[in-house]
Write an enzyme that holds these catalytic residues in place. Sequence first.
Site, PDB file in Angstrom:
ATOM      1  N   ASP A 176       2.836  -7.117  10.023  1.00  0.00           N
ATOM      2  CA  ASP A 176       3.756  -6.856  11.116  1.00  0.00           C
ATOM      3  C   ASP A 176       3.494  -7.794  12.294  1.00  0.00           C
ATOM      4  O   ASP A 176       4.434  -8.263  12.949  1.00  0.00           O
ATOM      5  CB  ASP A 176       3.615  -5.405  11.586  1.00  0.00           C
ATOM      6  N   ARG A 221       0.833  -1.199   0.000  1.00  0.00           N
ATOM      7  CA  ARG A 221       0.000   0.000   0.000  1.00  0.00           C
ATOM      8  C   ARG A 221       0.862   1.240   0.000  1.00  0.00           C
ATOM      9  O   ARG A 221       1.783   1.368   0.806  1.00  0.00           O
ATOM     10  CB  ARG A 221      -0.917   0.006   1.235  1.00  0.00           C
ATOM     11  N   ASP A 272      -1.680  -4.008  11.904  1.00  0.00           N
ATOM     12  CA  ASP A 272      -1.054  -4.415  10.646  1.00  0.00           C
ATOM     13  C   ASP A 272      -0.812  -5.921  10.697  1.00  0.00           C
ATOM     14  O   ASP A 272       0.044  -6.403  11.447  1.00  0.00           O
ATOM     15  CB  ASP A 272       0.267  -3.666  10.451  1.00  0.00           C
ATOM     16  N   THR A 296      -1.142   7.656  -0.927  1.00  0.00           N
ATOM     17  CA  THR A 296      -2.405   7.591  -1.669  1.00  0.00           C
ATOM     18  C   THR A 296      -3.353   6.526  -1.132  1.00  0.00           C
ATOM     19  O   THR A 296      -4.535   6.517  -1.482  1.00  0.00           O
ATOM     20  CB  THR A 296      -2.126   7.277  -3.148  1.00  0.00           C
TER      21      THR A 296
END
Length: 211
Positions: free
Chosen positions: A204, A103, A201, A107
């Site tokens: 992670d 990602r 996440d 944006t």
Amino acid sequence: MQLHVANHPLIDHKMTILRDERTESPVFRSLVSELVNLLTYEASRDLHVEDVAITTPVTDMVGKHVSRPLPLAVPIIRAGLGMLDGFLQLMPHCEVGFVGMRRNEDTLQPETYAKRLPDDVSDRQCFVLDPMLATGGSLAATVEFLIEGGAKEITAICLVAAPEGVALMQERFPDDNVRIIVAALDEGLNEQGFIVPGLGDAGDRLYGAAE
């Protein structure tokens, strides 16, 4: 596009531990595999099978085998790799492709950095593995890759989904035979594009930040 939220007490229990920020990576990885096992059972209800004649210790009979060409699993790396073992435990008769997405934090749009898929998937059932359906960009791009290859039956397995991502998938694929199986449909996205309450996440938490 069809959405199925797999409501089940065991899923709720495991998802609560998965979401907890105190849950360490080894337990997190194990829980992801267990949850994907349960979701794969739901996702494979319409798996194509064919008759096969066998002989049991008692008699002859006609049973069922997974049809060929074999189904295709497509984890979206890196976080989708954490779902692959759990999927293959239940669906070992399957081939595996990969799509690498990251990602863009400015944006919030997906960028493809790797792709390994068969050129022709027109006769295959495809299963996309992506823990988080947030904005929906990565999943939509992967589904589009498969449709370009001729796929007619695509099922995405996700742990957590946001309504924004579900809406994007519905907008992009209103008439296509696309299903999404999720363990939980959450409240929405925050300003950073993370699912709330979510689980952080996923990559992670599976593997560490690796910075």
